[in-house]
Design a protein around this motif. Structure first.
Motif, PDB file in Angstrom:
ATOM      1  N   ALA A 182      36.645  22.725 -72.867  1.00  0.00           N
ATOM      2  CA  ALA A 182      36.055  22.760 -71.564  1.00  0.00           C
ATOM      3  C   ALA A 182      37.230  22.366 -70.659  1.00  0.00           C
ATOM      4  CB  ALA A 182      34.977  21.514 -71.241  1.00  0.00           C
ATOM      5  N   PRO A 183      37.828  23.547 -70.259  1.00  0.00           N
ATOM      6  CA  PRO A 183      39.243  23.302 -69.444  1.00  0.00           C
ATOM      7  C   PRO A 183      39.142  22.562 -68.051  1.00  0.00           C
ATOM      8  CG  PRO A 183      38.953  25.434 -69.512  1.00  0.00           C
ATOM      9  CD  PRO A 183      37.657  24.997 -70.357  1.00  0.00           C
ATOM     10  N   ALA A 184      39.985  22.144 -67.871  1.00  0.00           N
ATOM     11  CA  ALA A 184      40.083  21.426 -66.331  1.00  0.00           C
ATOM     12  C   ALA A 184      39.711  22.482 -65.437  1.00  0.00           C
ATOM     13  CB  ALA A 184      41.035  20.576 -66.000  1.00  0.00           C
ATOM     14  N   SER A 185      38.977  22.495 -64.549  1.00  0.00           N
ATOM     15  CA  SER A 185      38.761  23.622 -63.475  1.00  0.00           C
ATOM     16  C   SER A 185      39.042  23.000 -61.876  1.00  0.00           C
ATOM     17  CB  SER A 185      37.232  23.994 -63.399  1.00  0.00           C
ATOM     18  OG  SER A 185      36.399  23.009 -63.474  1.00  0.00           O
ATOM     19  N   ASP A 186      39.430  23.754 -61.245  1.00  0.00           N
ATOM     20  CA  ASP A 186      39.954  23.547 -59.791  1.00  0.00           C
ATOM     21  C   ASP A 186      38.753  22.704 -58.881  1.00  0.00           C
ATOM     22  OD1 ASP A 186      42.378  24.096 -60.262  1.00  0.00           O
ATOM     23  OD2 ASP A 186      42.128  26.082 -59.122  1.00  0.00           O
ATOM     24  N   LEU A 187      39.112  21.746 -58.291  1.00  0.00           N
ATOM     25  CA  LEU A 187      37.923  21.260 -57.679  1.00  0.00           C
ATOM     26  C   LEU A 187      38.433  20.976 -55.934  1.00  0.00           C
ATOM     27  CD1 LEU A 187      35.192  19.253 -57.210  1.00  0.00           C
ATOM     28  CD2 LEU A 187      36.807  17.277 -57.728  1.00  0.00           C
ATOM     29  N   HIS A 188      37.572  21.347 -55.068  1.00  0.00           N
ATOM     30  CA  HIS A 188      37.970  21.374 -53.906  1.00  0.00           C
ATOM     31  C   HIS A 188      36.750  20.649 -52.996  1.00  0.00           C
ATOM     32  CE1 HIS A 188      41.083  23.857 -54.114  1.00  0.00           C
ATOM     33  NE2 HIS A 188      40.355  24.841 -54.826  1.00  0.00           N
ATOM     34  N   ALA A 189      36.957  19.444 -52.281  1.00  0.00           N
ATOM     35  CA  ALA A 189      35.965  18.826 -51.814  1.00  0.00           C
ATOM     36  C   ALA A 189      36.212  18.279 -50.409  1.00  0.00           C
ATOM     37  CB  ALA A 189      35.755  17.514 -52.706  1.00  0.00           C
ATOM     38  N   LEU A 190      35.322  18.125 -49.679  1.00  0.00           N
ATOM     39  CA  LEU A 190      35.579  17.411 -48.423  1.00  0.00           C
ATOM     40  C   LEU A 190      34.459  16.392 -48.232  1.00  0.00           C
ATOM     41  CD1 LEU A 190      35.181  20.745 -45.962  1.00  0.00           C
ATOM     42  CD2 LEU A 190      37.157  19.197 -46.297  1.00  0.00           C
ATOM     43  N   ALA A 191      35.119  15.108 -47.704  1.00  0.00           N
ATOM     44  CA  ALA A 191      34.382  13.896 -47.642  1.00  0.00           C
ATOM     45  C   ALA A 191      33.310  14.070 -46.462  1.00  0.00           C
ATOM     46  CB  ALA A 191      35.451  12.817 -47.416  1.00  0.00           C
ATOM     47  N   PRO A 192      32.401  13.138 -46.397  1.00  0.00           N
ATOM     48  CA  PRO A 192      31.527  13.380 -45.344  1.00  0.00           C
ATOM     49  C   PRO A 192      32.194  12.903 -44.015  1.00  0.00           C
ATOM     50  CG  PRO A 192      30.776  11.536 -46.625  1.00  0.00           C
ATOM     51  CD  PRO A 192      31.940  12.093 -47.345  1.00  0.00           C
ATOM     52  N   GLY A 193      31.750  13.494 -42.752  1.00  0.00           N
ATOM     53  CA  GLY A 193      32.319  13.234 -41.376  1.00  0.00           C
ATOM     54  C   GLY A 193      31.178  12.659 -40.575  1.00  0.00           C
ATOM     55  N   LEU A 194      31.587  12.145 -39.318  1.00  0.00           N
ATOM     56  CA  LEU A 194      30.614  11.719 -38.287  1.00  0.00           C
ATOM     57  C   LEU A 194      30.902  12.585 -37.153  1.00  0.00           C
ATOM     58  CD1 LEU A 194      28.384   9.733 -38.112  1.00  0.00           C
ATOM     59  CD2 LEU A 194      30.125   8.201 -37.271  1.00  0.00           C
ATOM     60  N   ALA A 195      29.654  12.956 -36.390  1.00  0.00           N
ATOM     61  CA  ALA A 195      29.603  13.571 -35.000  1.00  0.00           C
ATOM     62  C   ALA A 195      28.763  12.528 -34.202  1.00  0.00           C
ATOM     63  CB  ALA A 195      29.154  15.067 -35.150  1.00  0.00           C
ATOM     64  N   VAL A 196      29.446  12.028 -33.176  1.00  0.00           N
ATOM     65  CA  VAL A 196      28.747  11.329 -32.129  1.00  0.00           C
ATOM     66  C   VAL A 196      29.139  11.731 -30.732  1.00  0.00           C
ATOM     67  CG1 VAL A 196      28.736   9.375 -33.777  1.00  0.00           C
ATOM     68  CG2 VAL A 196      30.317   9.465 -32.274  1.00  0.00           C
ATOM     69  N   ASP A 197      27.961  11.362 -29.966  1.00  0.00           N
ATOM     70  CA  ASP A 197      28.110  11.751 -28.553  1.00  0.00           C
ATOM     71  C   ASP A 197      27.469  10.675 -27.838  1.00  0.00           C
ATOM     72  OD1 ASP A 197      29.271  12.771 -26.367  1.00  0.00           O
ATOM     73  OD2 ASP A 197      27.573  14.433 -26.138  1.00  0.00           O
ATOM     74  N   ALA A 198      28.165  10.043 -26.535  1.00  0.00           N
ATOM     75  CA  ALA A 198      27.905   9.219 -26.012  1.00  0.00           C
ATOM     76  C   ALA A 198      26.385   9.314 -25.119  1.00  0.00           C
ATOM     77  CB  ALA A 198      28.914   8.491 -24.845  1.00  0.00           C
ATOM     78  N   PRO A 199      25.748   8.120 -24.655  1.00  0.00           N
ATOM     79  CA  PRO A 199      24.683   8.283 -23.797  1.00  0.00           C
ATOM     80  C   PRO A 199      25.033   8.630 -22.399  1.00  0.00           C
ATOM     81  CG  PRO A 199      25.088   5.997 -24.318  1.00  0.00           C
ATOM     82  CD  PRO A 199      26.111   6.752 -25.078  1.00  0.00           C
ATOM     83  N   LEU A 200      26.161   9.029 -22.036  1.00  0.00           N
ATOM     84  CA  LEU A 200      26.460   9.729 -20.897  1.00  0.00           C
ATOM     85  C   LEU A 200      26.870  10.896 -20.511  1.00  0.00           C
ATOM     86  CD1 LEU A 200      28.446   6.318 -19.777  1.00  0.00           C
ATOM     87  CD2 LEU A 200      26.175   6.982 -18.876  1.00  0.00           C
ATOM     88  N   THR A 201      26.741  11.633 -19.660  1.00  0.00           N
ATOM     89  CA  THR A 201      27.388  13.038 -19.474  1.00  0.00           C
ATOM     90  C   THR A 201      28.844  12.946 -18.728  1.00  0.00           C
ATOM     91  OG1 THR A 201      26.424  13.193 -17.179  1.00  0.00           O
ATOM     92  CG2 THR A 201      25.147  13.847 -19.232  1.00  0.00           C
ATOM     93  N   ARG A 202      29.341  13.979 -18.903  1.00  0.00           N
ATOM     94  CA  ARG A 202      30.820  13.892 -17.851  1.00  0.00           C
ATOM     95  C   ARG A 202      30.540  13.702 -16.594  1.00  0.00           C
ATOM     96  NH1 ARG A 202      35.095  16.504 -20.488  1.00  0.00           N
ATOM     97  NH2 ARG A 202      35.630  16.837 -18.300  1.00  0.00           N
ATOM     98  N   PRO A 203      31.502  12.839 -15.852  1.00  0.00           N
ATOM     99  CA  PRO A 203      31.528  12.802 -14.533  1.00  0.00           C
ATOM    100  C   PRO A 203      30.938  14.111 -13.793  1.00  0.00           C
ATOM    101  CG  PRO A 203      33.127  11.797 -15.188  1.00  0.00           C
ATOM    102  CD  PRO A 203      32.788  12.566 -16.377  1.00  0.00           C
ATOM    103  N   ARG A 204      30.039  13.913 -12.946  1.00  0.00           N
ATOM    104  CA  ARG A 204      29.876  15.133 -12.218  1.00  0.00           C
ATOM    105  C   ARG A 204      30.105  14.898 -10.567  1.00  0.00           C
ATOM    106  NH1 ARG A 204      23.644  16.363 -13.504  1.00  0.00           N
ATOM    107  NH2 ARG A 204      23.602  16.716 -11.353  1.00  0.00           N
ATOM    108  N   GLY A 205      30.724  16.133  -9.960  1.00  0.00           N
ATOM    109  CA  GLY A 205      31.042  16.309  -8.337  1.00  0.00           C
ATOM    110  C   GLY A 205      29.865  15.880  -7.557  1.00  0.00           C
ATOM    111  N   ASP A 206      28.754  16.328  -7.886  1.00  0.00           N
ATOM    112  CA  ASP A 206      27.482  16.485  -6.902  1.00  0.00           C
ATOM    113  C   ASP A 206      26.783  15.156  -7.022  1.00  0.00           C
ATOM    114  OD1 ASP A 206      26.345  16.639  -9.389  1.00  0.00           O
ATOM    115  OD2 ASP A 206      24.953  18.063  -8.921  1.00  0.00           O
ATOM    116  N   ASN A 207      27.398  14.048  -8.166  1.00  0.00           N
ATOM    117  CA  ASN A 207      26.820  12.897  -8.066  1.00  0.00           C
ATOM    118  C   ASN A 207      27.729  11.853  -7.587  1.00  0.00           C
ATOM    119  OD1 ASN A 207      24.661  10.749  -8.757  1.00  0.00           O
ATOM    120  ND2 ASN A 207      24.958  11.053 -10.921  1.00  0.00           N
ATOM    121  N   PHE A 208      28.649  12.087  -6.615  1.00  0.00           N
ATOM    122  CA  PHE A 208      29.928  11.324  -6.357  1.00  0.00           C
ATOM    123  C   PHE A 208      30.751  10.832  -7.521  1.00  0.00           C
ATOM    124  CE2 PHE A 208      26.186  10.459  -3.576  1.00  0.00           C
ATOM    125  CZ  PHE A 208      26.699  10.989  -2.473  1.00  0.00           C
TER     126      PHE A 208
END
Length: 171
Positions: free
Chosen positions: A114-140
């Motif tokens: 059983a020869p060694a075979s190539d292994l390619h892996a990606l560790a888990p990541g995290l995607a989060v977003d804040a509970p605020l939107t970007r600043p808006r011009g119509d909301n001062f």
């Protein structure tokens, strides 16, 4: 600058370049380290044929993660905690065992490779977003409230393992 100084400097630079090149080549070229299993002493002490075994231990090398990306409409960048790539190999094994003939003298063999075979892996990541939107011009210039977002980017594993089982005459 004297010619002897130039010659000495050229020799030092050449030596350093050769040492760096020689040190970098084996680490980059080898993905596994062979580990022989010494069983010759058992064979000699018991006066019989014993299996031969060898293993391959992988060397994992982390890669450079892909950085966070700006996405229009989000306050925080996408992939806040990026995935880290890992490259290496699955462990390998090479086994060969004698099979004595039931009737008569002599041996056959059975082998597992059983020869060694190539292994390619990606560790888990995290995607989060804040509970605020970007600043808006119509909301001062103030942001609005929204639901927070959080997500886990699943890990990825790619490999193609292979193995051979062989039987044949002789050792």
């Amino acid at each position: 600058m004297k010619s002897t100084t130039r010659g000495t400097l050229a020799a030092v630079v050449t030596g350093v370049a050769a040492a760096v090149g020689a040190a970098a080549t084996p680490a980059a070229a080898v993905g596994t380290v062979p580990v022989p299993v010494p069983l010759e002493g058992v064979s000699r002490s018991l006066h019989m044929e014993v299996p031969e075994a060898g293993l391959e231990v992988p060397l994992l090398s982390p890669g450079a993660p892909e950085g966070p990306r700006f996405v229009t409409g989000r306050l925080l960048p996408d992939r806040t905690l990026p995935q880290v790539p890992l490259n290496g190999a699955l462990p390998g094994a090479h086994l060969r065992a004698p099979l004595p003939h039931v009737l008569g003298d002599g041996f056959d063999h059975v082998g597992f490779d059983a020869p060694a075979s190539d292994l390619h892996a990606l560790a888990p990541g995290l995607a989060v977003d804040a509970p605020l939107t970007r600043p808006r011009g119509d909301n001062f210039g103030l942001p609005d409230l929204k639901l927070p977002q959080a997500g886990v980017i699943a890990p990825v594993l790619r490999t193609v393992p292979a193995a051979d089982l062989v039987m044949g005459p002789g050792l």
